[in-house]
Scaffold this motif. Structure first.
Motif, PDB file in Angstrom:
ATOM      1  N   SER A 187       0.828  -1.221   0.000  1.00  0.00           N
ATOM      2  CA  SER A 187       0.000   0.000   0.000  1.00  0.00           C
ATOM      3  C   SER A 187       0.854   1.260   0.000  1.00  0.00           C
ATOM      4  N   GLN A 188       1.392   1.628   1.167  1.00  0.00           N
ATOM      5  CA  GLN A 188       2.152   2.886   1.252  1.00  0.00           C
ATOM      6  C   GLN A 188       3.404   2.802   0.371  1.00  0.00           C
ATOM      7  N   GLY A 189       3.694   3.899  -0.308  1.00  0.00           N
ATOM      8  CA  GLY A 189       4.835   3.891  -1.218  1.00  0.00           C
ATOM      9  C   GLY A 189       6.161   4.128  -0.527  1.00  0.00           C
ATOM     10  N   PHE A 190       6.848   3.051  -0.211  1.00  0.00           N
ATOM     11  CA  PHE A 190       8.219   3.170   0.302  1.00  0.00           C
ATOM     12  C   PHE A 190       8.957   1.870   0.012  1.00  0.00           C
ATOM     13  N   VAL A 222       8.742  14.254  -7.984  1.00  0.00           N
ATOM     14  CA  VAL A 222       9.507  13.417  -7.049  1.00  0.00           C
ATOM     15  C   VAL A 222       9.942  12.084  -7.683  1.00  0.00           C
ATOM     16  N   TYR A 223       9.210  11.644  -8.721  1.00  0.00           N
ATOM     17  CA  TYR A 223       9.595  10.379  -9.378  1.00  0.00           C
ATOM     18  C   TYR A 223      10.341  10.645 -10.685  1.00  0.00           C
ATOM     19  N   GLU A 224      11.048  11.788 -10.755  1.00  0.00           N
ATOM     20  CA  GLU A 224      11.719  12.187 -12.002  1.00  0.00           C
ATOM     21  C   GLU A 224      12.653  11.115 -12.561  1.00  0.00           C
ATOM     22  N   GLY A 250      14.253  11.118  -1.166  1.00  0.00           N
ATOM     23  CA  GLY A 250      13.604   9.930  -0.602  1.00  0.00           C
ATOM     24  C   GLY A 250      13.335   8.898  -1.677  1.00  0.00           C
ATOM     25  N   LYS A 251      12.858   9.374  -2.835  1.00  0.00           N
ATOM     26  CA  LYS A 251      12.513   8.445  -3.935  1.00  0.00           C
ATOM     27  C   LYS A 251      13.751   8.063  -4.728  1.00  0.00           C
ATOM     28  N   SER A 252      14.611   9.052  -5.008  1.00  0.00           N
ATOM     29  CA  SER A 252      15.737   8.784  -5.919  1.00  0.00           C
ATOM     30  C   SER A 252      16.790   7.889  -5.270  1.00  0.00           C
ATOM     31  N   TYR A 272       6.860   4.121  -8.845  1.00  0.00           N
ATOM     32  CA  TYR A 272       6.915   2.703  -8.464  1.00  0.00           C
ATOM     33  C   TYR A 272       5.540   2.193  -8.043  1.00  0.00           C
ATOM     34  N   PHE A 273       4.530   2.767  -8.721  1.00  0.00           N
ATOM     35  CA  PHE A 273       3.152   2.330  -8.483  1.00  0.00           C
ATOM     36  C   PHE A 273       2.563   1.758  -9.767  1.00  0.00           C
ATOM     37  N   MET A 274       1.579   0.884  -9.583  1.00  0.00           N
ATOM     38  CA  MET A 274       0.876   0.328 -10.734  1.00  0.00           C
ATOM     39  C   MET A 274      -0.600   0.236 -10.367  1.00  0.00           C
ATOM     40  N   ILE A 291      -7.336  -0.547  -8.058  1.00  0.00           N
ATOM     41  CA  ILE A 291      -6.521  -0.342  -6.860  1.00  0.00           C
ATOM     42  C   ILE A 291      -5.082  -0.017  -7.269  1.00  0.00           C
ATOM     43  N   ARG A 292      -4.326   0.548  -6.328  1.00  0.00           N
ATOM     44  CA  ARG A 292      -2.920   0.875  -6.583  1.00  0.00           C
ATOM     45  C   ARG A 292      -2.025  -0.038  -5.760  1.00  0.00           C
ATOM     46  N   ILE A 293      -0.994  -0.573  -6.398  1.00  0.00           N
ATOM     47  CA  ILE A 293       0.016  -1.306  -5.617  1.00  0.00           C
ATOM     48  C   ILE A 293       1.363  -0.595  -5.776  1.00  0.00           C
TER      49      ILE A 293
HETATM   50  N1  GLN Z   1       3.881   8.955  -1.243  1.00  0.00           N
HETATM   51  C1  GLN Z   1       3.619   7.746  -0.559  1.00  0.00           C
HETATM   52  C2  GLN Z   1       2.521   7.010  -1.283  1.00  0.00           C
HETATM   53  O1  GLN Z   1       1.945   7.500  -2.197  1.00  0.00           O
HETATM   54  C3  GLN Z   1       3.216   7.887   0.876  1.00  0.00           C
HETATM   55  C4  GLN Z   1       3.688   9.053   1.630  1.00  0.00           C
HETATM   56  C5  GLN Z   1       2.998   9.132   2.938  1.00  0.00           C
HETATM   57  O2  GLN Z   1       2.829   8.131   3.610  1.00  0.00           O
HETATM   58  N2  GLN Z   1       2.561  10.287   3.291  1.00  0.00           N
HETATM   59  O3  GLN Z   1       2.209   5.917  -0.911  1.00  0.00           O
END
Ligand code: GLN
Ligand code: PMP
Length: 378
Positions: free
Chosen positions: A30-33, A198-200, A227-229, A312-314, A357-359
């Motif tokens: 779920s959360q993007g990290f 941020v995802y450049e 954080g992303k790069s 890094y989402f789909m 949904i997003r993964i």
């Molecule tokens: N940008 C991240 C995401 O889209 C989450 C950042 C956050 O938790 N605030 O999942």
């Protein structure tokens, strides 16, 4: 009782879904990290600076060597010049950069155009400063920009347009032609742009940054995030590029929000960027590989991936698996199937639902494999 300034705002979906994932011991897509470590050399670089006592306040706008490094990257990677002293500011993640940029230009009753689905941190800040959101909805499968609607929505009250490329959550990358078309609509008007980039470095199709548009960049704040790069979302080090007059406005706010950003992190990142100038190729290669891996794994499931041009989402369609709405389905997946995901309807202000949904695929290969196995049971 104090009046709530943001009555419609609750806890972010990222916090909600990550807690639910932990509660149910689900695989957290779920959360993007990233769930993998950053480069050892990056950790060492920061440790070294801490050991050498770089532990007091940094300059308000950011440490010189980091800003100079960003200036160099902009020149080499994008062929554009931003002056490190007057046009580059280090912020507490992209989030603080976005906050200050919005705060710098939005006055009460100004209209701010957002493309939806929109990342969740923009609208509350606009509202906090008395601005009014004018949403432009983009719809699957292609999330095309509705140019006629956009033209109609631009008015004498429009102060700001916020775009995000590569886009979270729809994974769309704006083309050079689209950026030019946007410019044609706003030129001659007093409208600013925030381009959340941020995802450049995670673009699987050619990426054209707003900074590369010689006229539009004069009106724009470009927001980035290490954080992303560099796979260190918890460090919260970001930056904003903007022409001097806009940077001056931004820094007036930045100096009273955090004042400055963590000193050893800034130095450590600058040292690392100097010794690892190819960092962005590595980042792209890594996510290109993970995207392909996950797409292959999905073939064993009944989920249908939408086009992923960047981030890094789909997005995954599940309409022929379940008729539940995306919020209910995300909870079901987390609790019953053991895979936490994000519903995309929460990124629209209207009542939009399309069984998508997003993964997040910024996860270790074995985690992606285990998640896909669980998804294949549906
Ligand atoms: N940008 C991240 C995401 O889209 C989450 C950042 C956050 O938790 N605030 O999942
Ligand atoms: N913008 C977008 C589109 C994002 O996905 C994120 C991610 N978390 C941010 C901004 C915030 O970045 P940061 O963690 O550097 O504050």
């Amino acid at each position: 009782m104090q009046k709530d300034k943001l009555p419609e705002v609750g806890t972010t979906i990222f916090t909600v879904m990550t807690s639910l994932a932990q509660q149910h011991n689900a695989i957290n897509l779920s959360q993007g990290f990233p769930d993998f470590p950053c480069d050892k050399a990056l950790k060492k670089a920061v440790q070294k600076r801490i050991e050498k006592d770089y532990n007091q306040y940094a300059p308000m706008a950011g440490v010189e060597i980091l800003r100079k490094r960003i200036q160099k990257i902009c020149q080499e990677h994008y062929g554009v010049h931003y002056d490190w002293e007057k046009e580059i500011t280090i912020t507490v993640g992209a989030t603080e950069g976005l906050f200050c940029a919005i705060a710098a230009v939005v006055h009460p009753n100004d209209e701010v155009i957002l493309f939806e689905p929109a990342y969740d941190s923009y609208a509350p800040v606009v509202k906090l400063f008395g601005g009014k959101i004018v949403p432009i909805a983009l719809y699957p499968p292609d999330f095309q920009i509705p140019w006629e609607t956009l033209k109609e929505k631009i008015s004498s009250k429009t102060k700001l347009i916020i775009l995000n490329t590569p886009h979270n959550p729809i994974a769309k990358v704006w083309t050079q032609e689209e950026i030019e078309q946007l410019w044609q609509l706003i030129k001659g008007r007093n409208i600013f742009v925030i381009s959340d980039e941020v995802y450049e470095y995670i673009a699987f199709v050619p990426f054209f940054s707003v900074r590369q548009h010689s006229q539009l960049r004069e009106r724009s704040f470009i927001v980035g995030s290490f954080g992303k790069s560099l796979h260190v979302t918890g460090w919260k080090v970001g930056y904003v590029l903007a022409p001097e007059p806009l940077t001056t406005l931004l820094r007036k706010i930045h100096q009273f929000t955090p004042f400055c950003v963590s000193t050893p992190l800034q130095y450590g990142i600058a040292d690392y960027l100097t010794t690892h100038p190819d960092f962005y190729q590595k980042t792209l290669q890594l996510y290109e590989r993970k995207r392909k891996l996950f797409l292959n794994l999905l073939k064993e499931t009944r989920f249908e991936p939408l086009n992923c041009q960047g981030t890094y989402f789909m997005l995954l369609r599940y309409g022929h698996i379940s008729t539940m709405d995306d919020v209910a389905f995300s909870q079901y997946l987390t609790k019953e199937v053991g895979v936490a995901v994000i519903p995309i309807s929460v990124f629209y202000s209207g009542n939009y639902s399309d069984n998508i949904i997003r993964i997040c695929f910024a996860k270790q290969d074995e985690v992606l494999i285990a998640a896909a196995k669980r998804l294949a049971t549906l």
